[in-house]
Design an enzyme around this catalytic site. Sequence first.
Site, PDB file in Angstrom:
ATOM      1  N   SER A 150       1.471  -3.062   3.927  1.00 33.64           N
ATOM      2  CA  SER A 150       0.962  -3.837   2.803  1.00 33.64           C
ATOM      3  C   SER A 150       2.018  -4.577   2.008  1.00 33.64           C
ATOM      4  O   SER A 150       1.689  -5.478   1.242  1.00 33.64           O
ATOM      5  CB  SER A 150       0.191  -2.917   1.857  1.00 33.64           C
ATOM      6  OG  SER A 150       1.047  -1.939   1.292  1.00 33.64           O
ATOM      7  N   LYS A 173     -10.236  -0.414  -1.502  1.00 35.93           N
ATOM      8  CA  LYS A 173      -9.628  -1.735  -1.359  1.00 35.93           C
ATOM      9  C   LYS A 173     -10.712  -2.726  -0.921  1.00 35.93           C
ATOM     10  O   LYS A 173     -11.473  -3.182  -1.747  1.00 35.93           O
ATOM     11  CB  LYS A 173      -8.435  -1.661  -0.413  1.00 35.93           C
ATOM     12  CG  LYS A 173      -7.277  -0.854  -1.021  1.00 35.93           C
ATOM     13  CD  LYS A 173      -6.048  -0.815  -0.144  1.00 35.93           C
ATOM     14  CE  LYS A 173      -4.853  -0.201  -0.870  1.00 35.93           C
ATOM     15  NZ  LYS A 173      -5.049   1.202  -1.296  1.00 35.93           N
ATOM     16  N   HIS A 197      -5.259  -1.000   4.530  1.00 36.85           N
ATOM     17  CA  HIS A 197      -5.187  -2.406   4.151  1.00 36.85           C
ATOM     18  C   HIS A 197      -5.863  -3.310   5.176  1.00 36.85           C
ATOM     19  O   HIS A 197      -5.704  -4.537   5.126  1.00 36.85           O
ATOM     20  CB  HIS A 197      -3.741  -2.837   3.939  1.00 36.85           C
ATOM     21  CG  HIS A 197      -3.130  -2.240   2.713  1.00 36.85           C
ATOM     22  ND1 HIS A 197      -3.310  -2.766   1.455  1.00 36.85           N
ATOM     23  CD2 HIS A 197      -2.371  -1.131   2.544  1.00 36.85           C
ATOM     24  CE1 HIS A 197      -2.680  -2.017   0.559  1.00 36.85           C
ATOM     25  NE2 HIS A 197      -2.101  -1.023   1.204  1.00 36.85           N
TER      26      HIS A 197
END
Length: 406
Positions: free
Chosen positions: A189, A248, A217
């Site tokens: 990330s 996320k 991610h």
Amino acid sequence: MNYDQVFDSAIERLHSEGRYRVFIDILRNRGAYPNARCFAGHNGPKPITVWCSNDYLAMGQHPKVIAAMEEALHDVGAGSGGTRNIGGNTHYHIQLEQELADLHGKDGALLFTSGYVSNDATLSTLAKVLPGCVIFSDELNHASMIAGIRNSGAEKRVFRHNDVEHLEELLAEADPAVPKLIAFESVYSMDGDIAPIHAICDLAEKYNALTYIDEVHAVGMYGPRGGGITDRDEAAHRIDIIEGTLGKAFGVMGGYIAADTRIIDVIRSYAPGFIFTTSLSPVLVAGVLASVRHLKASSVEREGQQAAAARLKELFRDAGLPVMNSTTHIVPLMVGDPVRAKKVSDILLAEYGVYVQPINFPTVPRGTERLRFTPGPSHTEAMMVDLTKALSEIWERLELETRKAA
């Protein structure tokens, strides 16, 4: 022992190194992301634009997600009532685990309260169950993976980032009879690069090692149904354990693993990080359930996000800003100094209403401090142009390096 002096010295070290972290006071505007309001004084909230959220697809603002959470709140109440084995198991939890298992083509899944906990609990438990296990870990693995490996007490061997030749050297040196586990991420990330998944799986098969991939991610972001890089690259069936987050791209909160039912049962039965903690609120689980189901069927958000990231990189490059090479949705801008990174962030917020946090050590190595932008499908062309102009002005004002980073 003067305890206050010790604590004061610890904080002062962070200030002197330019690494002291400041959390700003903001509220997002429902249904209007990336617009938010910042409480930065006594004159009331100031409108700002958020550029550093990991709610990559703005699913935390999606009408389906909000409606599902409101319905669950009025149906079952706020909290779960305890751990999964003592009052904290609900039909929502079971449904979400089934959806996540299906997302990754696995037989089972297990929910945790965060992605950090899922990594820590799973890795530490796995290695304890496997006698004499050796864990092979990418050098840029997340802190939660490092913590889990450390807490396992297992022997650890670190291979250079994404270097399959180095990984094979280490695997070849290990006793063929001992259990082996290769732990790595799909999307890293802070740099925005991707692991060579199939090559690592080839080595795992050659040396009889289990594979563990962190897709936090990437889940929701890649693949025809949002199963991550392993979904996009048709590699999920080659990975033994896929770990992901619900906080996320899915826009809510929590973490999970997906694997065969035997591994899931072992972690469920032995991991203290699962057994001894209150389960996720069914309200949160209901929201994630709606988000996962939506992103399995819709690619609009993923396509919009990828287009925004590509456009922002292009604007940064054209302006001579030191955007780092990234093959993913992450847009890192190199500064190389913690004090200057914080200064750029402060100016952006105070003068331009732009919110992006500086990324400093230990999240990234010293000397590679950066600003990390996460443009999403709701960031407009005008927002991106204004951001680029603001950064160009600040770069010139502070006389920062404008050469492109390698």
